[in-house]
Design an enzyme around this catalytic site. Structure first.
Site, PDB file in Angstrom:
ATOM      1  N   GLY A 165     -24.543   5.689  24.919  1.00  0.00           N
ATOM      2  CA  GLY A 165     -24.714   6.336  23.616  1.00  0.00           C
ATOM      3  C   GLY A 165     -26.139   6.800  23.425  1.00  0.00           C
ATOM      4  O   GLY A 165     -26.926   6.814  24.370  1.00  0.00           O
ATOM      5  N   ASN A 166     -26.462   7.212  22.211  1.00  0.00           N
ATOM      6  CA  ASN A 166     -27.843   7.604  21.920  1.00  0.00           C
ATOM      7  C   ASN A 166     -28.214   7.158  20.520  1.00  0.00           C
ATOM      8  O   ASN A 166     -27.400   6.581  19.801  1.00  0.00           O
ATOM      9  CB  ASN A 166     -28.024   9.116  22.115  1.00  0.00           C
ATOM     10  N   ARG A 167     -29.446   7.434  20.119  1.00  0.00           N
ATOM     11  CA  ARG A 167     -29.975   6.870  18.874  1.00  0.00           C
ATOM     12  C   ARG A 167     -29.599   7.650  17.622  1.00  0.00           C
ATOM     13  O   ARG A 167     -30.049   7.326  16.534  1.00  0.00           O
ATOM     14  CB  ARG A 167     -31.504   6.827  18.944  1.00  0.00           C
ATOM     15  N   SER A 168     -28.813   8.708  17.738  1.00  0.00           N
ATOM     16  CA  SER A 168     -28.512   9.515  16.552  1.00  0.00           C
ATOM     17  C   SER A 168     -27.754   8.691  15.510  1.00  0.00           C
ATOM     18  O   SER A 168     -26.787   8.005  15.835  1.00  0.00           O
ATOM     19  CB  SER A 168     -27.663  10.720  16.959  1.00  0.00           C
TER      20      SER A 168
ATOM     21  N   ALA B  95     -25.430  14.774  18.326  1.00  0.00           N
ATOM     22  CA  ALA B  95     -26.201  14.518  19.549  1.00  0.00           C
ATOM     23  C   ALA B  95     -25.180  14.204  20.646  1.00  0.00           C
ATOM     24  O   ALA B  95     -24.634  13.100  20.712  1.00  0.00           O
ATOM     25  CB  ALA B  95     -27.144  13.351  19.329  1.00  0.00           C
TER      26      ALA B  95
END
Ligand code: CTP
Length: 453
Positions: A240-243, A306
């Site tokens: 995943g990512n930090r969005s 994102a």
């Protein structure tokens, strides 16, 4: 920074009651949705909350009388230009004055000149609310089309409880949005609506001039994506990512407040914005399918999500285990190597296929305007704008919103810095560091401008 010119013009009338402090929160809700709020307190309201507070929160001058800035004729202009007048708290005295058409301060003048929906949120002690004089005034106001919200029941200023509490700011805001959504869709000041306008009913009040305050997003179909995609590795793990999704949600909220029909395609778990259709997704491929589906009959598509550029090549049906060493032995060196494959570029695909997608609706729709986002950090080869311009050219979208990202910058935070780029990489608007709501207003202003073009 480009000034915000879109959104609704809201007059927030504030009566002289202890609940005046709650109107500060109501103001914030409208402002965060991109609306332009002018606060018109009564003299008594200013004894509870002073003018500097209202001016700081609204960014506009505040007055309770008709003798300030007379050359601008505010006692007539404010009411005529408004898309909504909401009075919170509305005291017994203020409702009495409004019901009888008095015009002894700026707020009552505004109420007599308004041709837009007018909402009163009363707050007072139960005895005052139940008094026959107040009941008769409320009936009179309602007969004329004013929306008088019933007060909430509960603890009042002193030890007493009962009906008379100001409803929560979120509830008043939601009620205002509902009333606006149901109101006739004439442009600001058209004066064409028959019933919902209410207070001033003077004979011969002809159509007013269109003062240009109506958003041209009103009635448009808008699709916004939000949040970071999650690419599953096994039933318990994902890439995943930090969005956080906050920017996409702020955009959806602001577009709905401007009267657009909004679909939010999201992987985030934030509270659903009022009046917005929600489509939940998790992976990039689910997002791609949902966006292509929604883009078919959209006027504007905004890719604020994102998207993970890569996903695990293989999904393990059961949890990937680490092998245990035998008792007394060292842990085995068995860390797996995860192979990744590319995800589709959803934005570039939407740009490439937009004519074909629009044609699938039987040619009834024009191709949508497509807005991309560029999350950039800047590096040795160029700054944020340099990378954003290259991305705009690569993706081929109509507008690109560049924002600066990094650990502790933008992702998950409530503020952001944005640069809106148009054809050829020209900077059309900039904002920040500012709230994501304010950044959304700047983006929608640029979209409105592009739609006009
Ligand atoms: N985007 C997309 N599909 C992808 C990756 C990104 O639709 N697979 C969209 C994003 O929603 C955003 C824009 O493309 O509107 C730019 O995303 P960004 O992550 O900044 O750029 P990338 O294309 O991933 O390029 P890079 O990571 O190399 O900067």
């Amino acid at each position: 920074m480009r000034p915000t010119t879109g959104g609704r013009r809201v007059v927030l009338g504030v009566g002289g009651g202890i609940a005046a402090y709650k109107a500060c929160l109501l103001l914030r809700l409208f402002a965060e949705a991109g609306d332009h709020v002018t606060v018109v307190p009564t003299a008594a309201a200013l004894r509870f909350v002073g003018a500097p507070t209202w001016e700081a929160l609204s960014g506009r001058p505040v007055s309770d009388g008709v003798w300030d800035r007379v050359e601008q004729v505010p006692h007539v202009r404010l009411g005529k230009e408004a898309d909504l007048v909401v009075v919170a708290p509305a005291t017994a005295d203020l409702m009495a004055r409004a019901a009888h058409g008095l015009a002894d301060d700026l707020l009552t003048n505004v109420l007599l000149t308004a041709r837009c929906p007018v909402v009163f949120a009363p707050a007072m002690h139960t005895e005052m609310w139940e008094h026959p004089a107040t009941r008769a005034n409320v009936d009179l106001l309602r007969e004329r089309g004013v929306h008088v919200i019933d007060p909430a029941s509960g603890r009042l200023t002193g030890a007493d409880t009962g009906p008379g509490r100001l409803p929560e700011p979120e509830d008043i805001h939601a009620e205002c949005l509902r009333i606006l959504a149901a109101a006739p869709k004439e442009p600001t000041g058209s004066g064409g609506a028959e019933t919902s306008h209410a207070l001033a009913d003077e004979p011969g009040a002809g159509p007013l001039t269109d003062l240009g305050g109506a958003s041209n997003l009103r009635g448009r179909r808008i699709v916004v994506s939000a949040g970071g995609t999650r690419e599953p590795l096994d039933p318990v793990r994902y890439l995943g990512n930090r969005s956080s999704g906050k920017q996409g949600y702020a955009l959806a909220t602001a577009a709905a407040a401007r009267g657009a029909r909004v679909t939010l395609v999201t992987s985030a778990s934030l509270p659903d914005p009022e009046g917005v259709e929600i489509v939940r997704i998790e992976t990039a491929r689910e997002l791609q399918e949902a966006m292509r589906d929604a883009a078919r009959d959209a006027d504007v598509v905004v890719m604020a999500a994102a998207v993970a550029d890569f996903r695990p090549a293989v999904y393990a049906e059961s949890k990937i285990k680490k092998t245990q060493g035998a008792p007394g032995e060292d842990e085995p060196d068995d860390a797996p190597v995860i192979e990744l494959v590319r995800n589709p570029d959803i934005l570039a695909g939407l740009v490439r296929d937009r004519d074909a997608l629009a044609a699938e609706t039987g040619g009834a729709r024009r191709r949508p305007l497509i807005v991309g986002f560029a999350a950039e950090t800047g590096d040795d080869t160029g700054d944020v704008l340099h990378h954003a311009r290259a991305k705009l050219a690569r993706k081929g979208c109509d507008l690109l919103v560049a924002n600066e990202v990094g650990v502790g910058v933008t992702f998950g935070r409530d503020d952001t810095t944005v640069h809106v780029l148009g054809p050829g990489g020209v900077v059309l608007a900039e904002a920040g560091p500012t709230s994501k709501a304010e950044a959304s207003a700047v983006v929608w202003d640029a979209v409105e401008e592009a739609l006009r073009g």
